[in-house]
Design a protein around this motif. Structure first.
Motif, mmCIF file in Angstrom:
data_model
loop_
_atom_site.group_PDB
_atom_site.id
_atom_site.type_symbol
_atom_site.label_atom_id
_atom_site.label_comp_id
_atom_site.label_asym_id
_atom_site.label_seq_id
_atom_site.Cartn_x
_atom_site.Cartn_y
_atom_site.Cartn_z
ATOM 1 N N UNK A 153 -3.932 10.983 13.385
ATOM 2 C CA UNK A 153 -4.774 10.041 12.900
ATOM 3 C C UNK A 153 -4.447 8.441 13.329
ATOM 4 N N UNK A 154 -3.266 7.996 13.675
ATOM 5 C CA UNK A 154 -2.754 6.994 14.269
ATOM 6 C C UNK A 154 -3.342 6.869 15.394
ATOM 7 N N UNK A 155 -2.928 7.780 16.385
ATOM 8 C CA UNK A 155 -3.578 7.650 17.710
ATOM 9 C C UNK A 155 -5.157 7.653 17.868
ATOM 10 N N UNK A 156 -5.746 8.428 17.043
ATOM 11 C CA UNK A 156 -7.264 8.338 17.041
ATOM 12 C C UNK A 156 -7.756 6.814 16.606
ATOM 13 N N UNK A 157 -6.826 6.285 15.666
ATOM 14 C CA UNK A 157 -7.344 4.958 15.363
ATOM 15 C C UNK A 157 -7.234 3.894 16.337
ATOM 16 N N UNK A 158 -6.294 4.150 17.141
ATOM 17 C CA UNK A 158 -6.020 3.124 18.228
ATOM 18 C C UNK A 158 -6.788 3.424 19.378
ATOM 19 N N UNK A 159 -7.451 4.599 19.573
ATOM 20 C CA UNK A 159 -8.162 5.065 20.738
ATOM 21 C C UNK A 159 -9.148 4.051 21.171
ATOM 22 N N UNK A 165 -4.331 4.963 27.078
ATOM 23 C CA UNK A 165 -5.193 5.507 26.611
ATOM 24 C C UNK A 165 -4.890 7.266 26.677
ATOM 25 N N UNK A 166 -4.281 7.519 27.850
ATOM 26 C CA UNK A 166 -4.162 8.822 27.977
ATOM 27 C C UNK A 166 -2.786 9.462 27.099
ATOM 28 N N UNK A 167 -1.966 8.616 27.066
ATOM 29 C CA UNK A 167 -0.774 8.870 26.258
ATOM 30 C C UNK A 167 -1.272 9.137 24.795
ATOM 31 N N UNK A 168 -2.115 8.123 24.279
ATOM 32 C CA UNK A 168 -2.757 8.367 22.874
ATOM 33 C C UNK A 168 -3.489 9.678 22.619
ATOM 34 N N UNK A 194 -1.580 16.795 20.644
ATOM 35 C CA UNK A 194 -0.486 17.508 20.049
ATOM 36 C C UNK A 194 -0.819 17.820 18.432
ATOM 37 N N UNK A 195 -0.958 16.827 17.732
ATOM 38 C CA UNK A 195 -1.282 16.634 16.399
ATOM 39 C C UNK A 195 -2.169 17.515 15.941
#
Length: 383
Positions: free
Chosen positions: A281-287, A296-299, A305-306
Motif C-alpha cells: 500500500x505504501x509503495x503504491x501510494x508513492x508510485x 520507481x523500480x524499487x517501489x 513482493x507484498x
C-alpha cells in the motif's frame, strides 16, 4: 505415487492451466479486433470469462469435496480443451467468442478449485504456507509464459495469427487433460462434514477479513497492470521502461511466493500478511510521485513482493481453518470474493478518481490496500 512426483504433477497442472488461459484471453481480444468488434464490446468478452464462473463457483467447490479433486481437475481440463476448440471453430463471430469465453472461464475455475483443494487436503499441518507459496509460484510462471506463446505461434505482425494460436492451444489442452488424469485422488476430501454448509464456513473466525484481503490484493494487481502504462505516459516514461517495471513487479511477486514458507516461519503468517499488504500500500501510494526511474523500480519491487504474498497466505489460512471435507467449498468461496473484487473494485476506483487520472486510481487502490492490511490484523494468529 511418491510425494515428490505428486507435487510435480500438481505444479505442472497449475502452470499449464495458466498458460492456456493467459494465451487464450489476449488472443480472444486480437480475434475480436480482426472482426472489427467495437471497443465497448471488448468489455463484454472480458466479462464472459469472469461472470459465468461466479454462478458456478460454490457448486464446483461442493463437487470437489464430494467427488474428489481429480475428477474436478479432469472436468476443468476438458472444459478448457472445449474452449480452445470453440475458439478455433466458432471464433469467427462475436457470439462464438462469448461462448468460448464462458467455457474458458468455467474450465479455469474448475481447474483452480481442484488444485487448491488438493493442496489443502494433501499438505501436512504447518506446511501450508510453503505448499501454497510453491503452488502460486507455478501459477505465476504459467501466467508469464502464456503471452510468450503469442510471439512463438502468432508471427510478428501487429495482429498475430489467431487461428494458429487457437490450434496450438488445443494441443496444450490435451496435455493438460493428461496431467489431470495423473493427479492423485484424495479420498478424505470426499467425506463431507455432517451438517456442514456455507454457514459453517461463514462462521469461521476472521473469514470475512481473509476474503477482504484476498480480493483487494488481487484487484490491486489488476489495477497495476492496467494503469501503470497510463501513469508512465503521464510521467513521460517510455513503453520499454514501463514493460521493465511490470516485469520487475512480477518477478518480485514470484520471489515472495517461492520463499513464502520460510518468511512465514520467521515472522508469523498474520504478521507477514499485514506487513506485506501495508508495504504494498505504501509503495503504491508513492508510485505516482515524480522520481528517478531506479527509485520507481524499487517501489514497484516492494509492491510486487507484498502483492505476491497476499494470495497464497489467505489460501493457507483457509486451508487450515476450514473443516476437512469442506476445503473445496472454502477455496471456491475465496474465488467468488476474488472475482467480485476484480469486477467491482477497479470500476469503483476509476469512478472515484475520474478527475485525477492514473495517479488517482493508484491512490485509491493504495488506500484500499491499507484498509485490507489493517483488516488482516483481525485474523487469528493460528487457525
Amino acid at each position: 505415487m511418491s510425494t515428490r512426483y505428486r507435487h510435480a504433477v500438481l505444479l505442472a497442472h497449475s502452470a499449464g492451466t495458466q498458460v492456456i488461459t493467459f494465451v487464450l484471453r489476449p488472443t480472444m481480444s486480437y480475434r475480436a479486433i480482426e472482426l472489427d468488434v467495437p471497443p465497448a464490446l471488448l468489455g463484454v468478452l472480458g466479462a464472459s470469462f469472469a461472470l459465468a464462473p461466479l454462478l458456478v463457483a460454490l457448486p464446483a467447490g461442493h463437487a470437489a469435496d464430494r467427488y474428489g479433486e481429480r475428477r474436478m481437475a479432469v472436468a476443468g481440463a476438458v472444459l478448457l480443451a472445449g474452449a480452445a476448440v470453440a475458439f478455433a471453430t466458432l471464433g469467427h463471430a462475436v457470439v462464438g467468442l462469448v461462448a468460448a469465453g464462458v467455457l474458458l472461464g468455467t474450465g479455469h475455475l474448475g481447474s483452480v478449485i481442484a488444485q487448491q483443494a488438493l493442496v489443502a487436503n494433501t499438505t501436512e499441518q504447518g506446511r501450508h504456507d510453503t505448499a501454497f507459496g510453491h503452488y502460486a509460484f507455478a501459477a505465476s510462471l504459467g501466467q508469464a509464459a502464456g503471452p510468450l506463446l503469442i510471439t512463438a505461434f502468432g508471427g510478428r505482425g501487429a495482429i498475430p495469427d489467431t487461428g494458429r494460436i487457437f490450434a496450438a492451444s488445443c494441443g496444450l489442452a490435451v496435455l493438460l487433460i493428461g496431467l489431470a488424469v495423473l493427479l492423485p485422488s484424495h479420498q478424505a476430501g470426499r467425506a463431507a462434514v455432517e451438517g456442514g454448509d456455507l454457514r459453517t464456513l461463514l462462521r469461521l473466525p476472521g473469514l470475512l477479513h481473509a476474503l477482504l484481503t484476498s480480493c483487494v490484493v488481487l484487484a490491486a494487481v489488476d489495477i497495476t497492470l492496467t494503469y501503470l502504462p497510463a501513469l508512465g505516459t503521464e510521467l513521460g516514461l517510455t513503453a520499454s521502461a514501463v514493460g521493465l517495471l511490470l516485469t520487475l513487479r512480477g518477478l518480485a511477486s514470484m520471489a515472495s511466493r517461492l520463499f513464502l514458507g520460510r518468511l512465514a516461519q520467521a515472522v508469523g503468517r498474520r504478521r507477514l500478511l499485514v506487513v506485506s499488504t501495508l508495504g504494498a500500500a505504501v509503495a503504491m501510494l508513492l508510485t505516482p510521485v515524480p522520481m528517478p526511474l531506479w527509485t520507481l523500480a524499487a517501489l514497484l519491487a516492494v509492491a510486487g513482493f507484498g502483492l505476491g504474498a497476499g494470495q497464497p497466505l489467505t489460501m493457507s489460512w483457509l486451508a487450515e481453518s476450514a473443516p476437512p471435507g469442506m476445503r473445496g467449498r472454502a477455496m471456491s468461496l475465496r474465488l467468488v470474493g476474488n472475482r467480485t473484487g476484480q469486477l467491482v473494485i477497479p470500476g469503483a476506483a476509476g469512478l472515484m478518481a475520474a478527475g485525477l487520472g492514473a495517479a488517482g486510481v493508484l491512490l485509491v487502490t493504495a488506500l484500499s490496500l491499507g484498509w485490507a492490511g489493517v483488516a488482516a490484523r483481525r485474523l487469528p494468529v493460528d487457525p
